[in-house]
Design an enzyme around this catalytic site. Structure first.
Site, PDB file in Angstrom:
ATOM      1  N   GLU A  39      13.166  47.900  41.744  1.00  0.00           N
ATOM      2  CA  GLU A  39      12.213  48.931  42.202  1.00  0.00           C
ATOM      3  C   GLU A  39      10.925  48.730  41.406  1.00  0.00           C
ATOM      4  OE1 GLU A  39      13.523  53.084  41.810  1.00  0.00           O
ATOM      5  OE2 GLU A  39      11.432  53.661  41.463  1.00  0.00           O
ATOM      6  N   ARG A  43       2.472  52.210  39.949  1.00  0.00           N
ATOM      7  CA  ARG A  43       1.721  52.866  38.871  1.00  0.00           C
ATOM      8  C   ARG A  43       0.656  51.952  38.310  1.00  0.00           C
ATOM      9  NH1 ARG A  43       6.930  55.262  35.561  1.00  0.00           N
ATOM     10  NH2 ARG A  43       8.033  55.835  37.454  1.00  0.00           N
ATOM     11  N   THR A  67       7.749  55.420  42.794  1.00  0.00           N
ATOM     12  CA  THR A  67       6.615  56.304  42.480  1.00  0.00           C
ATOM     13  C   THR A  67       5.693  56.492  43.688  1.00  0.00           C
ATOM     14  OG1 THR A  67       6.675  55.161  40.326  1.00  0.00           O
ATOM     15  CG2 THR A  67       5.161  56.990  40.511  1.00  0.00           C
ATOM     16  N   LYS A 127      17.491  60.544  44.895  1.00  0.00           N
ATOM     17  CA  LYS A 127      17.266  60.184  43.495  1.00  0.00           C
ATOM     18  C   LYS A 127      17.275  61.506  42.724  1.00  0.00           C
ATOM     19  CE  LYS A 127      13.444  58.574  40.560  1.00  0.00           C
ATOM     20  NZ  LYS A 127      12.494  57.480  40.350  1.00  0.00           N
TER      21      LYS A 127
HETATM   22  C1  3PG Z   1      11.375  56.370  37.125  1.00  0.00           C
HETATM   23  O1  3PG Z   1      10.279  56.365  37.627  1.00  0.00           O
HETATM   24  O2  3PG Z   1      12.369  56.325  37.847  1.00  0.00           O
HETATM   25  C2  3PG Z   1      11.491  56.543  35.659  1.00  0.00           C
HETATM   26  O3  3PG Z   1      10.293  56.352  35.026  1.00  0.00           O
HETATM   27  C3  3PG Z   1      12.540  55.714  35.021  1.00  0.00           C
HETATM   28  O4  3PG Z   1      12.961  56.476  33.964  1.00  0.00           O
HETATM   29  P1  3PG Z   1      13.309  55.841  32.536  1.00  0.00           P
HETATM   30  O5  3PG Z   1      12.048  55.151  32.087  1.00  0.00           O
HETATM   31  O6  3PG Z   1      13.676  57.023  31.665  1.00  0.00           O
HETATM   32  O7  3PG Z   1      14.444  54.884  32.741  1.00  0.00           O
END
Ligand code: 3PG
Length: 207
Positions: A39, A43, A67, A127
């Site tokens: 994924e 960003r 995102t 999610k």
């Molecule tokens: C996401 O966008 O899914 C998160 O930023 C991932 O979370 P983590 O950095 O705590 O693994």
């Protein structure tokens, strides 16, 4: 189909790519370590090109976009080659747009009302984000006792140490996390360590 994509790997690496040229080596390292899904988060300015490069050049890797927060980004990501779309939350606009698209869609939820909203819109794979702040594995147990038709992909604060708390829940179809591809390893182009972390993560999954 989302269900098939989420079954490719129990772990979905959530990857933020700042330099386009890092995308293909990261994807290859994940694949070599046994993870066939990535994924890439929208960003950074490099994200869309990174999605396109991985989808064209890394056979065997299923690439998705994360995102995503509006229909425009959804479309840009699928045009770039994303096979699945992940959102941190769900808006009515996004839900309506996703219903018109064939691309697999994994919307984010954090609360019971948000689960109900997603469910009303026909989404049954969600999610759970940010998982560790929104109640962790105990919260998912509560959710699944209310909504047995929903499957979760917890993300946010999930890592090697706590992932099996989530995998012990049958309705957890996969987990997402960024620990396999930290900025520090990407910054030093340490692809072999990313491969090692992938293989380590996969080898420790208990379901
Ligand atoms: C996401 O966008 O899914 C998160 O930023 C991932 O979370 P983590 O950095 O705590 O693994």
């Amino acid at each position: 189909m989302l269900e098939n994509i989420l079954k490719i790997s129990p772990i979905v690496p959530v990857v933020t790519i700042k330099k386009v040229e890092d995308a293909v080596p990261i994807a290859k390292a994940l694949l070599a370590g046994g993870i066939g899904v990535i994924e890439i988060t929208l960003r950074t300015d490099a994200a869309l090109k990174a999605i396109a490069d991985v989808s064209k050049n890394v056979s065997g890797m299923t690439v998705g976009a994360g995102t995503i927060s509006n229909p425009e980004q959804f479309k840009q990501a699928t045009d770039a080659g994303a096979k699945f779309i992940v959102t941190p939350g769900l808006t009515t606009k996004l839900a309506q747009f996703a219903q018109t698209q064939k691309t697999a869609f994994l919307p984010g939820v954090a609360t019971i009302s948000e689960i109900m909203h997603a469910r009303e819109n026909g989404f049954s794979y969600l999610k759970f984000f940010p998982a560790s702040l929104a109640g962790g594995a105990p919260a998912i147990k509560q959710f699944t006792s209310l909504f047995s038709d929903i499957q979760f992909c917890p993300t946010g604060g999930v890592n090697l140490e706590n992932m099996n708390e989530y995998f012990s829940i049958s309705k957890v179809v996969c987990i997402g996390g960024s620990w396999i591809t930290p900025d520090s390893l990407i910054g030093t182009k340490n692809w072999s360590e990313i491969e090692r972390l992938s293989a380590e993560a996969i080898s420790k999954v208990k379901r």
